[in-house]
Design a protein around this motif. Structure first.
Motif, mmCIF file in Angstrom:
data_model
loop_
_atom_site.group_PDB
_atom_site.id
_atom_site.type_symbol
_atom_site.label_atom_id
_atom_site.label_comp_id
_atom_site.label_asym_id
_atom_site.label_seq_id
_atom_site.Cartn_x
_atom_site.Cartn_y
_atom_site.Cartn_z
ATOM 1 N N ASP A 172 0.826 -1.210 0.000
ATOM 2 C CA ASP A 172 0.000 0.000 0.000
ATOM 3 C C ASP A 172 0.857 1.256 0.000
ATOM 4 N N ASN A 173 1.976 1.183 -0.717
ATOM 5 C CA ASN A 173 2.956 2.264 -0.738
ATOM 6 C C ASN A 173 2.895 2.974 -2.080
ATOM 7 N N GLY A 174 2.727 4.289 -2.065
ATOM 8 C CA GLY A 174 2.665 5.043 -3.305
ATOM 9 C C GLY A 174 3.922 4.917 -4.154
ATOM 10 N N ALA A 175 5.079 4.653 -3.527
ATOM 11 C CA ALA A 175 6.317 4.490 -4.293
ATOM 12 C C ALA A 175 6.279 3.242 -5.159
ATOM 13 N N ALA A 176 5.349 2.311 -4.855
ATOM 14 C CA ALA A 176 5.228 1.072 -5.627
ATOM 15 C C ALA A 176 4.263 1.213 -6.807
ATOM 16 N N PHE A 177 3.679 2.403 -6.999
ATOM 17 C CA PHE A 177 2.712 2.592 -8.083
ATOM 18 C C PHE A 177 3.388 3.166 -9.316
ATOM 19 N N TYR A 178 3.166 2.493 -10.449
ATOM 20 C CA TYR A 178 3.717 2.978 -11.720
ATOM 21 C C TYR A 178 2.589 3.560 -12.563
ATOM 22 N N PRO A 179 2.658 4.861 -12.894
ATOM 23 C CA PRO A 179 1.627 5.482 -13.715
ATOM 24 C C PRO A 179 1.940 5.318 -15.201
ATOM 25 N N ILE A 180 1.146 4.505 -15.898
ATOM 26 C CA ILE A 180 1.407 4.275 -17.323
ATOM 27 C C ILE A 180 1.036 5.499 -18.151
ATOM 28 N N LYS A 186 -6.728 9.856 -14.959
ATOM 29 C CA LYS A 186 -6.754 10.027 -13.513
ATOM 30 C C LYS A 186 -6.315 8.767 -12.776
ATOM 31 N N GLU A 187 -6.569 7.560 -13.351
ATOM 32 C CA GLU A 187 -6.189 6.346 -12.640
ATOM 33 C C GLU A 187 -4.683 6.141 -12.630
ATOM 34 N N SER A 188 -3.969 7.008 -13.352
ATOM 35 C CA SER A 188 -2.513 6.950 -13.315
ATOM 36 C C SER A 188 -1.943 7.743 -12.146
ATOM 37 N N GLN A 189 -2.825 8.219 -11.271
ATOM 38 C CA GLN A 189 -2.387 8.915 -10.060
ATOM 39 C C GLN A 189 -2.861 8.119 -8.851
ATOM 40 N N TRP A 190 -1.916 7.575 -8.078
ATOM 41 C CA TRP A 190 -2.275 6.808 -6.886
ATOM 42 C C TRP A 190 -2.583 7.774 -5.748
ATOM 43 N N LYS A 191 -3.712 7.539 -5.049
ATOM 44 C CA LYS A 191 -4.135 8.463 -3.999
ATOM 45 C C LYS A 191 -3.821 7.911 -2.608
ATOM 46 N N ASN A 192 -4.340 6.701 -2.342
ATOM 47 C CA ASN A 192 -4.182 6.122 -1.009
ATOM 48 C C ASN A 192 -4.526 4.642 -1.084
ATOM 49 N N ALA A 193 -4.511 3.970 0.065
ATOM 50 C CA ALA A 193 -4.750 2.524 0.083
ATOM 51 C C ALA A 193 -6.156 2.173 -0.365
ATOM 52 N N ALA A 194 -7.125 3.082 -0.176
ATOM 53 C CA ALA A 194 -8.490 2.811 -0.637
ATOM 54 C C ALA A 194 -8.576 2.860 -2.159
ATOM 55 N N ASP A 195 -7.702 3.642 -2.781
ATOM 56 C CA ASP A 195 -7.657 3.734 -4.246
ATOM 57 C C ASP A 195 -7.177 2.414 -4.833
ATOM 58 N N LEU A 196 -6.055 1.904 -4.319
ATOM 59 C CA LEU A 196 -5.524 0.605 -4.760
ATOM 60 C C LEU A 196 -4.501 0.117 -3.740
ATOM 61 N N SER A 197 -4.713 -1.085 -3.233
ATOM 62 C CA SER A 197 -3.757 -1.728 -2.327
ATOM 63 C C SER A 197 -4.036 -3.224 -2.341
ATOM 64 N N THR A 216 -7.849 -4.264 -2.781
ATOM 65 C CA THR A 216 -8.772 -3.166 -2.509
ATOM 66 C C THR A 216 -8.656 -2.163 -3.645
ATOM 67 N N ASP A 217 -9.780 -1.883 -4.319
ATOM 68 C CA ASP A 217 -9.795 -1.008 -5.490
ATOM 69 C C ASP A 217 -11.134 -0.283 -5.511
ATOM 70 N N ASP A 218 -11.106 1.044 -5.506
ATOM 71 C CA ASP A 218 -12.351 1.803 -5.334
ATOM 72 C C ASP A 218 -13.243 1.829 -6.570
ATOM 73 N N THR A 294 -17.242 -1.826 -6.981
ATOM 74 C CA THR A 294 -15.811 -1.534 -6.882
ATOM 75 C C THR A 294 -15.016 -2.652 -7.551
ATOM 76 N N GLY A 295 -13.706 -2.432 -7.630
ATOM 77 C CA GLY A 295 -12.828 -3.452 -8.186
ATOM 78 C C GLY A 295 -12.173 -4.311 -7.120
ATOM 79 N N SER A 296 -12.694 -4.249 -5.897
ATOM 80 C CA SER A 296 -12.110 -5.027 -4.798
ATOM 81 C C SER A 296 -12.458 -6.504 -4.973
ATOM 82 N N VAL A 297 -11.419 -7.344 -5.014
ATOM 83 C CA VAL A 297 -11.586 -8.775 -5.274
ATOM 84 C C VAL A 297 -10.638 -9.554 -4.377
#
Length: 358
Positions: A172-180, A186-197, A216-218, A294-297
């Motif tokens: 759940d670390n923003g440094a681990a997110f790669y924006p293609i 907008k989905e190329s910007q990681w916000k927080n753990a609720a956005d994607l973790s 977890t994916d909003d 949501t995309g939470s699976v």
């Protein structure tokens, strides 16, 4: 060390039509391996140096192991190597005498380990004449994988059975997110753990590697056909089946997601012709959605060991693994959260280490 072998190809008239060149690895009088020691186990996280005397005479040896540096995640990519902040908490050099046909293990615990960094290790062993044998390799994650007493039910529930005894790895670390598509989507910007973790767990038995992953994916993206599972919310697994060897036969790239045909897996890169690319129904996938909006699976999957050949599942064996958690908030994959590796460049130097426990 390697040896050059040449096989000449004759023409029908007896002339030289061509040649095949082969350079097999040759085991020397001294052979060495560097293996990761899993966190939570004796002397782990750390490194094990195995030294073998293949000769017919007793050897008096000196050995040293070095932490040459570390690579950290920055915007979903591993940085160039910098100075290692981790260190060996035990003296990392010494002498030993090794009789013919014998081997010795040297275990070196590591302190101040960041479990999301890749560490570059180097071991040097010198014989009495001063001749050096060197082995180098990266290590990361130091994940011990318990052996399952009974196969998981694969019902999307990680609160039951042996999963309850496996500590999850949280990503759940923003440094681990790669924006293609950082500039335009907008989905190329990681916000927080609720956005994607994600939280991931692993088990194994004689037939399968099991992975339990809670994503977890909003926002839920569109489902794709099986050959396009990589281009939607879901997982990508990059696997190095020869993590301990400098000689590689190839790598595996699997996509796992809930596509148009339901939960499934597809192979995009294979290390053997025995495992074709395309839909891979032998990988058993269960997926449970927490909320259809949501995309939470929650995924449970069983990967047959044949699908990571030539890896052999034995206690202490080391498999290289990377997982990308893809993000699609509309318009296809726009970015991903990564646990080691690099899904786009397929770099297996920076995959994480799974170590099978007894």
């Amino acid at each position: 060390r390697e040896a050059d072998l040449t096989l000449n190809i004759a023409s029908p008239g007896g002339g030289l039509a061509g040649a095949l060149f082969f350079r097999p690895p040759v085991t020397g009088a001294l052979a060495m391996e560097l293996l990761p020691l899993p966190a939570g186990q004796p002397d782990g996280p750390g490194a094990r140096l195995i030294i073998r005397n293949n000769g017919d005479a007793t050897e008096k040896l000196t050995w040293s192991v070095f932490l040459d540096g570390q690579r950290a995640l920055e915007a979903g990519r591993f940085s160039n190597r910098g100075a290692a902040e981790a260190y060996f908490s035990r003296k990392a050099s010494g002498d030993l005498t090794l009789e013919p046909g014998k081997s010795a293990n040297v275990d070196l615990p590591m302190a101040d380990v960041n479990f999301f960094n890749v560490y570059d290790l180097r071991a040097v062993v010198r014989d009495a004449s001063g001749r050096a044998t060197v082995v180098e390799r990266p290590m990361g994650g130091f994940v011990g994988v318990p052996k399952a007493g009974a196969p998981p039910a694969l019902d999307g529930n990680l609160d039951e059975g042996e999963w309850k005894n496996v500590s999850p790895i949280t990503v759940d670390n923003g440094a681990a997110f790669y924006p293609i598509h950082a500039a335009e989507r907008k989905e190329s910007q990681w916000k927080n753990a609720a956005d994607l973790s994600a939280k991931e767990r692993f088990l194994w038995d004689d037939k399968y590697l099991y992975a339990g992953v809670e994503v977890t994916d909003d926002i839920a993206g569109a489902a794709q056909p099986t050959n396009q599972l990589w281009n939607q919310d879901g997982l990508q697994l990059l696997i190095d089946p020869m993590r301990n060897s400098p000689q590689k036969v190839g790598k595996y790239d699997y996509a796992v997601a809930v596509g148009k045909d339901g939960p499934g897996a597809a192979c995009h890169l294979s290390a053997t012709t025995d495992i074709p690319t395309g839909p891979t129904p032998v990988i058993k996938v269960s997926a449970t959605k927490k909320d259809p909006k949501t995309g939470s699976v929650t995924y449970e999957m069983a990967i047959p060991w044949a699908n990571v050949a030539p890896f052999v599942p034995l206690p202490g064996a080391n498999l290289g693994l990377h997982i990308a958690f893809n993000e699609d908030d509309g318009g296809g994959r726009g970015g991903y959260l990564t646990w080691f590796g690099t899904v786009q460049t397929k770099d297996i130097d920076t995959v994480g280490d799974l170590i099978l426990l007894p």
